[in-house]
Design an enzyme around this catalytic site. Sequence first.
Site, PDB file in Angstrom:
ATOM      1  N   HIS A 123       0.876  -1.176   0.000  1.00 57.04           N
ATOM      2  CA  HIS A 123       0.000   0.000   0.000  1.00 57.04           C
ATOM      3  C   HIS A 123       0.916   1.230   0.000  1.00 57.04           C
ATOM      4  CE1 HIS A 123      -2.762   2.941   1.872  1.00 57.04           C
ATOM      5  NE2 HIS A 123      -3.749   2.147   1.518  1.00 57.04           N
ATOM      6  N   ASP A 200       3.188  -4.724   7.954  1.00 54.67           N
ATOM      7  CA  ASP A 200       1.964  -3.937   7.843  1.00 54.67           C
ATOM      8  C   ASP A 200       0.787  -4.910   7.990  1.00 54.67           C
ATOM      9  OD1 ASP A 200      -0.317  -2.681   6.985  1.00 54.67           O
ATOM     10  OD2 ASP A 200       0.576  -1.788   5.184  1.00 54.67           O
ATOM     11  N   GLN A 203      -4.385  -5.362   6.793  1.00 59.81           N
ATOM     12  CA  GLN A 203      -5.384  -6.266   6.195  1.00 59.81           C
ATOM     13  C   GLN A 203      -5.324  -7.663   6.778  1.00 59.81           C
ATOM     14  OE1 GLN A 203      -7.764  -5.350   4.289  1.00 59.81           O
ATOM     15  NE2 GLN A 203      -7.060  -3.306   3.719  1.00 59.81           N
ATOM     16  N   LYS A 226     -10.182  -0.947  10.667  1.00 58.33           N
ATOM     17  CA  LYS A 226     -10.287  -2.146   9.823  1.00 58.33           C
ATOM     18  C   LYS A 226     -10.568  -3.388  10.655  1.00 58.33           C
ATOM     19  CE  LYS A 226      -7.341  -0.281   6.248  1.00 58.33           C
ATOM     20  NZ  LYS A 226      -8.015   0.033   4.990  1.00 58.33           N
ATOM     21  N   CYS A 364      -4.816   2.417  -3.585  1.00 62.02           N
ATOM     22  CA  CYS A 364      -3.566   2.949  -3.016  1.00 62.02           C
ATOM     23  C   CYS A 364      -2.421   1.968  -3.198  1.00 62.02           C
ATOM     24  CB  CYS A 364      -3.716   3.298  -1.537  1.00 62.02           C
ATOM     25  SG  CYS A 364      -4.815   4.660  -1.248  1.00 62.02           S
TER      26      CYS A 364
HETATM   27  N1  PMP Z   1      -1.671  -0.791   4.553  1.00 66.06           N
HETATM   28  C1  PMP Z   1      -2.624  -1.552   3.995  1.00 66.06           C
HETATM   29  C2  PMP Z   1      -2.269  -2.916   3.497  1.00 66.06           C
HETATM   30  C3  PMP Z   1      -3.916  -1.054   3.872  1.00 66.06           C
HETATM   31  O1  PMP Z   1      -4.863  -1.799   3.311  1.00 66.06           O
HETATM   32  C4  PMP Z   1      -4.198   0.246   4.349  1.00 66.06           C
HETATM   33  C5  PMP Z   1      -5.589   0.847   4.226  1.00 66.06           C
HETATM   34  N2  PMP Z   1      -6.216   0.616   3.012  1.00 66.06           N
HETATM   35  C6  PMP Z   1      -3.182   0.979   4.948  1.00 66.06           C
HETATM   36  C7  PMP Z   1      -1.939   0.427   5.026  1.00 66.06           C
HETATM   37  C8  PMP Z   1      -3.423   2.347   5.490  1.00 66.06           C
HETATM   38  O2  PMP Z   1      -4.304   2.303   6.559  1.00 66.06           O
HETATM   39  P1  PMP Z   1      -4.897   3.661   7.201  1.00 66.06           P
HETATM   40  O3  PMP Z   1      -5.428   4.445   6.057  1.00 66.06           O
HETATM   41  O4  PMP Z   1      -5.961   3.167   8.121  1.00 66.06           O
HETATM   42  O5  PMP Z   1      -3.767   4.327   7.896  1.00 66.06           O
END
Ligand code: PMP
Length: 406
Positions: A123, A200, A203, A226, A364
């Site tokens: 991401h 990270d 997910q 999440k 993203c």
């Molecule tokens: N890493 C991953 C794999 C994600 O899916 C996301 C959110 N889509 C993020 C980071 C960022 O999370 P946040 O916007 O809640 O900070």
Amino acid sequence: MKADILKIREDFPILSQYIHNKKLVYFDNAATTQKPRIVFDTITEFYSKYNANIHRGIHFLSNYTTDATEKSRKTIQQFINAEKSEEIIFTRGTTEAINLVAFSFGESFIKENDEIIVSEMEHHSNIVPWQMLCERKNAKLKVLPFNEIGELETEQLNGLISDRTKLIAVTHVSNALGTINPVEDIIKIAHAKNIPVLIDGAQAIQHLKVDVQKMDCDFYVFSGHKIYGPTGIGVLYGKKELLNKMPPYQGGGEMISTVSFAKTTYNELPYKFEAGTPNYIDAIALGKAIEYLNCIGLEKINKYESELLKYATEQLKQIDGLRIIGEAKNKSSVISFNMEGIHPSDLGTLLDHMGIAIRTGTHCAEPVMQHFGITGTARVSFAFYNTLEEIDILTISIKKALTMLK
Ligand code: PMP
């Protein structure tokens, strides 16, 4: 689990809504999950009965809220099996947790010509903070690629590592492909060369049992929203030994031990990294979300979500012209796909009018799109409150949308 699902859905009032006069089918769980009643009841309860700024008070309300915040920290510690509760740092979310590490670890450990490795399926949150750090320090970002089915080419990792590699940052589960990465193997390879690893978990945390001690990661990050908790709250787990060697990320109240114009000294963990008034009410509500999940049981959730994934994959594959992007053997409940000759956002808009919420775009994760030479995908992502019947509604609705778009 199937038998309990109707009862579970009652805990999520938003799910019984009608959108565009159609019963809502919420398949955008990878972007954010819906909240069980206990989460927003907790928020209301604290604002209406117990609100007071934490830590600094001597009065009842302040102490009550401070205790509840620390209890939530303990719940999170136990949930991910961290050794110590001071290894749990509250942040705004995954993004802020990664930025914290990029800044603070970067300050202490990254020098000119050092190298950081990320994967090609990250991401943007796990790419851009490292790029910014590399720019500041004149260091280099290297990329571990993935193959055509969306699995990391872990066998290339040893070749990418050099004696200048100072950190590896990879996602546990890809939000764009659904791939569950072999993070324990990656950590073993990295640790054999004394390289710390950040995972990270944005997910993964809501789907898989995470044991940070067993995994032996150095940092693990995730977002509250999440995992059925509130927005604006997240977690950085870090090994105490490492966090102690890192400087504060932000300066302000609570992160200090003493302040004078001659010299300021810093507070101990976790407060050293929690400058200012933290988002304590959402931190408390996050603890409640995790208690709620514990009551259902992650193993049960994982088994049920695997059924949803398998069934949806089979159903979607039967649709003419539908191509699934990301077919790793080990996948979490995310399906990205494209329809021949149809823009994902056109499909998403039509499905929305049929009451089905999906996400379209790059998620993203632009490098993932570049890998496949596409501009975006449609993505459905499941949570334990989804049903097989909703997947049937999805497949019927996609077929209907296709007749309208072709
Ligand atoms: N890493 C991953 C794999 C994600 O899916 C996301 C959110 N889509 C993020 C980071 C960022 O999370 P946040 O916007 O809640 O900070």
